[in-house]
Design a protein around this motif. Structure first.
Motif, PDB file in Angstrom:
ATOM      1  N   HIS A  26       0.829  -1.205   0.000  1.00 47.43           N
ATOM      2  CA  HIS A  26       0.000   0.000   0.000  1.00 47.43           C
ATOM      3  C   HIS A  26       0.866   1.258   0.000  1.00 47.43           C
ATOM      4  O   HIS A  26       0.611   2.208  -0.736  1.00 47.43           O
ATOM      5  N   HIS A  77      -3.295   9.503   1.246  1.00 46.76           N
ATOM      6  CA  HIS A  77      -2.552   8.385   1.825  1.00 46.76           C
ATOM      7  C   HIS A  77      -1.603   8.846   2.922  1.00 46.76           C
ATOM      8  O   HIS A  77      -1.494   8.205   3.972  1.00 46.76           O
ATOM      9  N   TRP A 125     -12.946   7.267   0.589  1.00 45.62           N
ATOM     10  CA  TRP A 125     -12.368   7.605   1.893  1.00 45.62           C
ATOM     11  C   TRP A 125     -13.485   8.006   2.847  1.00 45.62           C
ATOM     12  O   TRP A 125     -14.381   8.759   2.465  1.00 45.62           O
ATOM     13  N   ASP A 158      -9.136   4.600   4.563  1.00 45.04           N
ATOM     14  CA  ASP A 158      -9.084   4.260   3.138  1.00 45.04           C
ATOM     15  C   ASP A 158     -10.004   3.059   2.901  1.00 45.04           C
ATOM     16  O   ASP A 158      -9.780   1.984   3.471  1.00 45.04           O
ATOM     17  N   TRP A 160     -10.603   1.980  -0.301  1.00 44.11           N
ATOM     18  CA  TRP A 160     -10.262   1.310  -1.546  1.00 44.11           C
ATOM     19  C   TRP A 160      -9.934  -0.155  -1.187  1.00 44.11           C
ATOM     20  O   TRP A 160      -9.345  -0.414  -0.139  1.00 44.11           O
ATOM     21  N   HIS A 162      -7.660  -2.035  -2.162  1.00 42.75           N
ATOM     22  CA  HIS A 162      -6.221  -2.334  -1.974  1.00 42.75           C
ATOM     23  C   HIS A 162      -5.803  -2.127  -0.510  1.00 42.75           C
ATOM     24  O   HIS A 162      -4.765  -2.611  -0.097  1.00 42.75           O
TER      25      HIS A 162
HETATM   26 FE   FE2 Z   1      -5.035   3.351  -0.638  1.00 49.64          FE
END
Ligand code: FE2
Length: 308
Positions: A26, A77, A125, A158, A160, A162
Motif C-alpha cells: 500500500h 494516503h 475515503w 481508506d 479502496w 487495496h
Molecule cells: Fe489506498
C-alpha cells in the motif's frame, strides 16, 4: 519534488489488522505510484514546485483530472498513515466532549463511521472532520479529498479495496470495525481538533524542504537565487539528487522572474557571466527546449564571484 513520506511506524506494526504485506504494498507501491505520477504530471504541466495542498487547489478545476487525482491520492494516503497507531489512546477530553455532543458518545460515532464506510459505493475515503468546532462525518469518492473544503480532517479511513483485501478479503465491515477498535489514532485526531480551534498547526503534507524554492518577488531574492544556483552549478549536481532537485527548482523560479529582472552584473554577488548563463538556462527551460536530464550540462564549470 513531492516526496513519499516514510511510514510513521514499522511496516509490521499494525498487524494483524493490517499485515506487513499490505502495508508494504500500500505504501511502497500504491502510494509511491501516486507520488511518482504526480511529480511527472506536474513537470509535464510546467507547474513550479509548491506545497502539495497548494498544487491540489491549483488544479482542482482542471478538465484533465490526472494531476488532481494523483496529488489528492498522495495527500490522502500520507494523511491516512498518520490516522493509525500501533498503540492508540482515548480521545482527549475536549474531543471526547465533541463526540458526545455530535454522536451521543463513542459508540454512536463508531457505528456511524462504520456505516458510512460500508454504505460507500466503490472506492473512496471515510472522514471525520471538524468545522467551527463541530464534528462532521462523510465520505469522498475515488481520489476526492478535503483540501479547499473549509474544514479540518481529524481521521480518514481508506476504503479502496487495496487497503484491506489481502487481510479481510471483501469484508469491508470487518476491516472498518478492527480499524476503529485497534488502530484509530486519537492522539493525532485530538491534535488536529485542537489545531482547528486554534486556526493553525493542522497537519500538512511533508515538504521536500531542500528542493522547495519560494516564488521570487524582488531583486534581493533574485540575486540570492542566482547566487545559490551558481554555487550548486559549481558542484555539478546529479539530476534527481537532492542538490539537482534544488537546482531545478531554482531554475524554475529564475525562469519565472527573469524576464522582468534587470541584470545583476558586477554590482551583485554573482558575476555578470554567471548571471547571463543561468538566465539563459532558465530561459531554455521556460521554452521547454531542454532535455530534462541534461538541461544544465552546458553550464557546468560556471564560476561564482563573491563581492564584499
Ligand atoms: Fe489506498
Amino acid at each position: 519534488m513531492i516526496i513519499l513520506p516514510p511510514l510513521p511506524y514499522p511496516s509490521d506494526a499494525l498487524a494483524p489488522v493490517l499485515s506487513e504485506v499490505t502495508l508494504r504494498l500500500h505504501h511502497g507501491k500504491h502510494h509511491k505510484a501516486y507520488v511518482d505520477k504526480a511529480n511527472a504530471l506536474r513537470a509535464e504541466a510546467n507547474l513550479p514546485a509548491a506545497p502539495v495542498e497548494q498544487l491540489i487547489e491549483t488544479v482542482a478545476m482542471a478538465p484533465d483530472r490526472r494531476l488532481f487525482n494523483n496529488l489528492a491520492q498522495a495527500w490522502n494516503h500520507a494523511f491516512y498513515w498518520n490516522c493509525m497507531s500501533p498503540r492508540p489512546v482515548p480521545p482527549n477530553p475536549r474531543l471526547a466532549s465533541a463526540i458526545g455532543a455530535a454522536f451521543a458518545g463513542p459508540d454512536g460515532l463508531r457505528a456511524a463511521f462504520i456505516d458510512e464506510g460500508v454504505r460507500h459505493f466503490g472506492s473512496g475515503w471515510v472522514w471525520l472532520a471538524a468545522q467551527d468546532g463541530r464534528l462532521i462525518l462523510f465520505s469522498t469518492h475515488d481520489a476526492d479529498t478535503v483540501i479547499g473544503r473549509n474544514l479540518t480532517p481529524l481521521l480518514v479511513c481508506d476504503v479502496w479495496e487495496h487497503a484491506y483485501y489481502l487481510d479481510h478479503q471483501n469484508d469491508r465491515a470487518a476491516y472498518l470495525g478492527l480499524w476503529w477498535d485497534r488502530l484509530a489514532n486519537w492522539d493525532f485526531a485530538g491534535r488536529q481538533f485542537d489545531a482547528e480551534a486554534a486556526g493553525t498547526g493542522a497537519w500538512t503534507y511533508p515538504h521536500d524542504t531542500e528542493a522547495y524554492v519560494a516564488p521570487i518577488h524582488g531583486t534581493g531574492a533574485f540575486e540570492h537565487a542566482l547566487e545559490e544556483a551558481g554555487m550548486l552549478l559549481a558542484l555539478q549536481p546529479a539530476p534527481g539528487s537532492e542538490r539537482g532537485r534544488r537546482f531545478d527548482a531554482l531554475l524554475h523560479r529564475i525562469a519565472e522572474y527573469a524576464p522582468s529582472a534587470p541584470p545583476v552584473g558586477q554590482a551583485g554577488r554573482v558575476s555578470a557571466d554567471l548571471d547571463r548563463r543561468i538566465r539563459a538556462a532558465a530561459a531554455r527551460r521556460r521554452a521547454g527546449r531542454d532535455d530534462e536530464d541534461h538541461h544544465w550540462s552546458p553550464l557546468v564549470g560556471g564560476d561564482l564571484r563573491r563581492h564584499g
